[in-house]
Design a protein around this motif. Structure first.
Motif: not given
Ligand code: PLP
Length: 459
Positions: A92, A148-149, A175, A179, A221, A223, A256, A289-290, A385
């Motif tokens: 990433r 984010n997870a 995702i 996830f 979202h 994504s 993101s 980190d997106k 994502g």
């Molecule tokens: C990427 C993403 C996640 C997970 O995020 P991480 O930081 O990779 O754990 C969760 N929800 C959505 C909608 C995403 O796009």
């Protein structure tokens, strides 16, 4: 007994070998003995299976090869010429020099991670990022976790366990990397109430599903995919209006999330964090980190009463962020405050690099390959994502094609991957494509070296 077993050297005999003796000056005795035993065990199994006893030299060479393997880190830098800016498999977001320096500093020494320098007492690690996030997003409070997870799992566990959360059927998505929203809901103990259909969900669908057990509406979202055709999703504003009437919060998983407008670069608009907050989401969740362009992290911003509950939950400790990434995240956020994100944060530098500059570098790369390469028009994906449909125009170096030996692009790609610093490209219809947009200008000399090597091998 098979007489071959008798030819097997003893552990001591092997350890007395000149070459292993030399290795014993660098490696611990225990490690050497362990590896020698393992090789002898392999040899015994081979003999049982009918092979002759391997020569002593082979066993010594195998021990030395194993040591070599163990001592070379398998995680090392690579050049991302794939044309996917946020390539999850390649790590990433790249970090700004300033973020890297800040991470270096706290890695090398002690720091005031959870130590309040004014009072000399224990403090919170969140103070290093919370004011920055509140300033940038307009939210009352913020919390940064592992990713984010983890943020989504924490929010649902702390706030929705054994209660119902309403999600549009079109947003109960996967995702990637296992996830899946329904799985995360189950793990948290929240009950997922899916409403609407795969392509259309209206605000009335949410309204009908609301019950006394509902604790939140959640928007996720989309994504990493895009729906086209006959589609409808209720807007965030509609969700918030409805939620307000029923006094339940809206959780907004942006994936993101960003602080700069992607539409300014001709990309699809990606939901922005301040908009989610000002629309009235109780919690807005996104990755560090997106498109934020910082280290791996999960960022949660929103209302104080909810963030406080997350902070107190035992899971918060299990998903907390470490000091090194926290330092990098703070500096990344400061770039936005100073209005220098476009020039300092690599993700945004890549997005905003003018096509003329990409073209110049693509020609430089193509030259290193000689007549086999040409520069073509192409597209860079943001990836990771975010912006599933949006791409940026770019210039690609194309190698191969119209070849009588199919699979040639694969073999070229492999040769670049086997370089000391691997260079990773992408393949389309048996043509190897390399995109300078996702490669830092500083890495050009590595790429040029690899391409010259490749050209020499093809002569
Ligand atoms: C990427 C993403 C996640 C997970 O995020 P991480 O930081 O990779 O754990 C969760 N929800 C959505 C909608 C995403 O796009």
């Amino acid at each position: 007994m098979n007489s071959e077993f008798r030819h097997l050297p003893s552990v001591d005999r092997l350890l007395a070998d000149r070459r292993l003796k030399r290795l014993s000056q660098t490696y611990s005795h225990t490690l050497l003995v362990d590896l020698v035993r393992r090789q002898l065990e392999d040899a015994r199994q081979a003999i049982s299976a009918g092979s002759p006893c391997p020569p002593l030299d082979d066993i010594v060479a195998a021990v030395s090869a194993q040591l070599n393997f163990l001592e070379s880190p398998s995680l090392h830098p690579a050049v991302n010429a794939t044309g996917v800016i946020l390539h999850t498999n390649l790590g990433r977001a790249l970090l700004s020099q300033e973020a890297i320096s800040a991470m270096d500093a706290v890695a090398a020494g002690y720091c005031n991670l959870e130590y309040d320098l004014d009072s000399g007492r224990r403090g919170s690690r969140q103070v290093h990022v919370e004011p920055l996030l509140c300033q940038l997003s307009g939210a009352e409070a913020a919390l940064v976790v592992n990713n984010n997870a983890a943020g989504v799992l924490l929010a649902l566990t702390a706030l929705a366990k054994r209660k119902e959360v309403i999600v549009s059927r079109g947003q109960a998505v996967e995702i990637g990397g296992s996830f899946r929203i329904p799985d995360v809901m189950r793990q948290s103990g929240a009950k997922l109430v899916e409403v609407g259909t795969t392509n259309c969900t209206y605000i009335a669908d949410y309204e009908q599903a609301l019950s006394p057990r509902t604790v939140a509406l959640m928007r996720v979202h989309a994504s990493n995919f895009r729906q086209i055709g006959f589609i409808h999703q209720a807007s965030l504003e509609e969700l918030i209006d409805l939620a307000k009437c029923r006094s339940v919060p809206v959780f907004d998983d942006l994936g993101s999330g960003c602080f700069l407008d992607t539409a300014a670069f001709g990309l699809d608009p990606e939901p922005m964090v301040p908009q989610s907050v000002s629309a009235g989401a109780a919690l807005t969740l996104f990755s560090g980190d997106k498109l934020v362009g910082g280290p791996q992290a999960g960022i949660i911003v929103g209302r104080q009463e909810y963030i406080a509950k997350l902070r107190r939950h035992p899971l918060a400790r299990a998903v907390r962020i470490d000091k090194i990434r926290l330092a990098g995240m703070a500096v990344t956020l400061i770039h936005y405050l100073k209005g220098e994100a476009l020039t300092k944060i690599p993700v945004w530098r890549m997005i905003s690099t003018p096509i003329t500059e990409i073209d110049r570098r693509a020609h430089l790369w193509a030259q290193a390959l000689g007549s086999r390469a040409k520069v073509t028009d192409g597209e860079t994906m943001v990836g990771g994502g975010s912006l599933p449909g949006g791409t940026l125009p770019t210039k690609l170096v194309a190698v191969g094609g119209k070849s009588r030996s199919p699979g040639r692009a694969q073999s070229l790609a492999q040769k670049l991957r086997f370089q000391k610093v691997p260079v990773i490209g992408r393949i389309n219809e048996d043509i190897l494509l390399l995109d300078p947009r996702t490669v830092l200008p500083d890495e050009d000399k590595v790429v040029l070296g690899a391409l010259r090597d490749l050209a020499a091998g093809l002569k």
